[in-house]
Design an enzyme around this catalytic site. Structure first.
Site, PDB file in Angstrom:
ATOM      1  N   HIS A  20      28.379  47.070  41.382  1.00 17.75           N
ATOM      2  CA  HIS A  20      27.801  46.150  42.381  1.00 17.75           C
ATOM      3  C   HIS A  20      27.146  46.891  43.550  1.00 17.75           C
ATOM      4  CE1 HIS A  20      29.466  42.723  40.384  1.00 17.75           C
ATOM      5  NE2 HIS A  20      30.723  42.996  40.663  1.00 17.75           N
ATOM      6  N   ASP A  41      31.102  44.006  32.042  1.00 20.69           N
ATOM      7  CA  ASP A  41      31.989  43.469  33.081  1.00 20.69           C
ATOM      8  C   ASP A  41      31.677  41.975  33.234  1.00 20.69           C
ATOM      9  OD1 ASP A  41      33.569  44.714  35.792  1.00 20.69           O
ATOM     10  OD2 ASP A  41      32.594  42.766  36.084  1.00 20.69           O
ATOM     11  N   HIS A  66      31.331  40.269  35.723  1.00 25.36           N
ATOM     12  CA  HIS A  66      30.437  40.032  36.854  1.00 25.36           C
ATOM     13  C   HIS A  66      29.087  40.731  36.615  1.00 25.36           C
ATOM     14  CE1 HIS A  66      34.650  39.863  38.438  1.00 25.36           C
ATOM     15  NE2 HIS A  66      34.194  38.697  38.830  1.00 25.36           N
ATOM     16  N   ASP A 122      37.288  42.567  32.925  1.00 21.96           N
ATOM     17  CA  ASP A 122      37.609  41.272  33.523  1.00 21.96           C
ATOM     18  C   ASP A 122      37.054  40.090  32.731  1.00 21.96           C
ATOM     19  OD1 ASP A 122      35.168  42.270  34.301  1.00 21.96           O
ATOM     20  OD2 ASP A 122      35.580  42.176  36.454  1.00 21.96           O
TER      21      ASP A 122
HETATM   22 ZN    ZN Z   1      33.936  42.574  37.509  1.00 16.11          ZN
END
Ligand code: ZN
Length: 368
Positions: A140, A177, A179, A265
């Site tokens: 990120h 991931d 996200h 995740d």
């Molecule tokens: Zn994540």
């Protein structure tokens, strides 16, 4: 003897985000608790490798921390100065939900150093493939700020360095991931020679990026592929997305190095994601990407640890990934693998298939 490299350093586990309630979400009725991004999921992955014996089949390396010169290929001097100043004071927030305490600069530069060394060793053929147990995570982080528990962009820093030194040219980065991999997307959005793919839960984090329509700009158009899946996707949806769209796109790009941003995740046990994968699914995806790497680029594949917040389940998923990378016979029993696979709605659902088929058609238009 396997030629899978394993890059780790205890210092990465010493990164401290402080307690929730101090930085993230202060409130009159929020009892402070440990931050979601704790060292335990990663430390326990290292530990299970020791206990199973798999680590004895790996080429274990504790490389140096990233240098400022390496970090500056991606990050702005302003942001790096701010992080170092905060680290010397009482800690701070790297940007959007990226809290840190004193000592985190050393951990973050060490984490980037793991990715750098893993990418270099694979690119130069010193090991066949590699796993970097990075912490803090990196996918990120943006050039001028940290985001989502990430302080430094481990993968962009490593890939930019390898390309600057002529160790690799065309690089594909696949982020599974749960996200969105906004950091890699932003880093290479205009670059036709770095293909960034992210398969994630739609509008989870960050809220403002990750749409399918973000496909790169200028010369980079067609070198960014986002698959923002709806919550509740399981084994069937991930298999369908990988087999019909992700793997063919990866192979068509013909990379000379593949990097996986490997968060766990999207597993069924994660507190921050709402997907349904088990450890077998992570092993399968790893085997699929490894096979593409063998066909495209002599097997050159680097797996970089990103998110994953189930302290109990991340180690089992990670062991399955590393066992697959190494082609080892040493497995560990996952008591929840079959149970998760038997949950309802694991098969490909009509709304999931319709979305993926629609993206497939549009992607063929983009890349025609
Ligand atoms: Zn994540």
């Amino acid at each position: 003897m396997s030629s899978t490299g394993f890059y780790w350093h205890e210092r990465c586990f010493w990164h401290d985000q402080g307690a929730i309630g101090v930085f993230s979400a202060p409130g009159e009725f929020l009892q402070p608790q440990a931050a979601s991004e704790s060292p335990e999921s990663k430390r326990r992955l290292k530990n299970i490798l020791e206990v199973s014996g798999l680590i004895d089949e790996l080429h274990v390396v504790k490389p140096p921390a990233a240098t400022l010169a390496d970090l500056k290929r991606f990050h702005t001097p302003r942001y790096l100065d701010e992080l170092q100043a905060g680290d010397k004071a009482q800690g701070g927030n790297g940007g959007d939900c990226a809290p840190y305490m004193p000592g985190s600069w050393a951990a973050a530069t060490q984490s980037a150093g793991l990715a750098i060394a893993a990418v270099e060793a694979v690119a130069l053929g010193e090991v066949a493939n590699a796993y970097a147990l990075c912490r803090p995570p990196g996918h990120h982080a943006e050039a001028d700020q940290g985001r989502g528990f990430c302080l430094l962009g481990n993968i962009p820093v490593a890939v930019m360095r390898a390309r600057a030194l002529g160790q690799a040219n065309r690089v594909a980065i696949l982020d599974w991931d749960v996200h969105h991999g906004n950091g890699q997307q932003a880093a290479f959005y205009h670059d036709p020679d770095v293909f960034t793919i992210s398969i994630h839960q739609a509008a989870n984090y960050p809220l403002d990026t990750g749409g399918f329509d973000e496909q790169g700009e200028g010369a980079g158009l067609g070198a960014n592929l986002n698959l923002p899946l709806p919550p509740g996707c399981g084994l069937g949806a991930y298999a369908y997305a990988m087999e019909t769209l992700v793997l063919p796109a990866l192979e068509a790009f013909a990379p000379d190095l593949i990097v996986v941003a490997c968060g766990y995740d999207a597993c069924a046990k994660d507190p921050l994601g709402k997907m349904l994968l088990n450890s077998q699914a992570f092993a399968t995806m790893t085997a699929q990407v490894k096979a593409v790497a063998e066909r495209c680029c002599s097997g050159k594949l680097v797996v970089v640890h990103e998110g994953g917040y189930s302290e109990g389940y991340v180690p089992l998923c990670g062991h399955a990934v590393i066992q697959t990378l190494a082609g080892s016979q040493i497995s560990v029993f996952d008591p929840q693998n079959e149970e998760i696979a038997a949950w309802g709605y694991q098969s490909l659902q009509p709304h999931q298939q319709a979305l993926i088929d629609g993206w497939h058609q549009q992607w063929e238009q983009t890349t025609r």
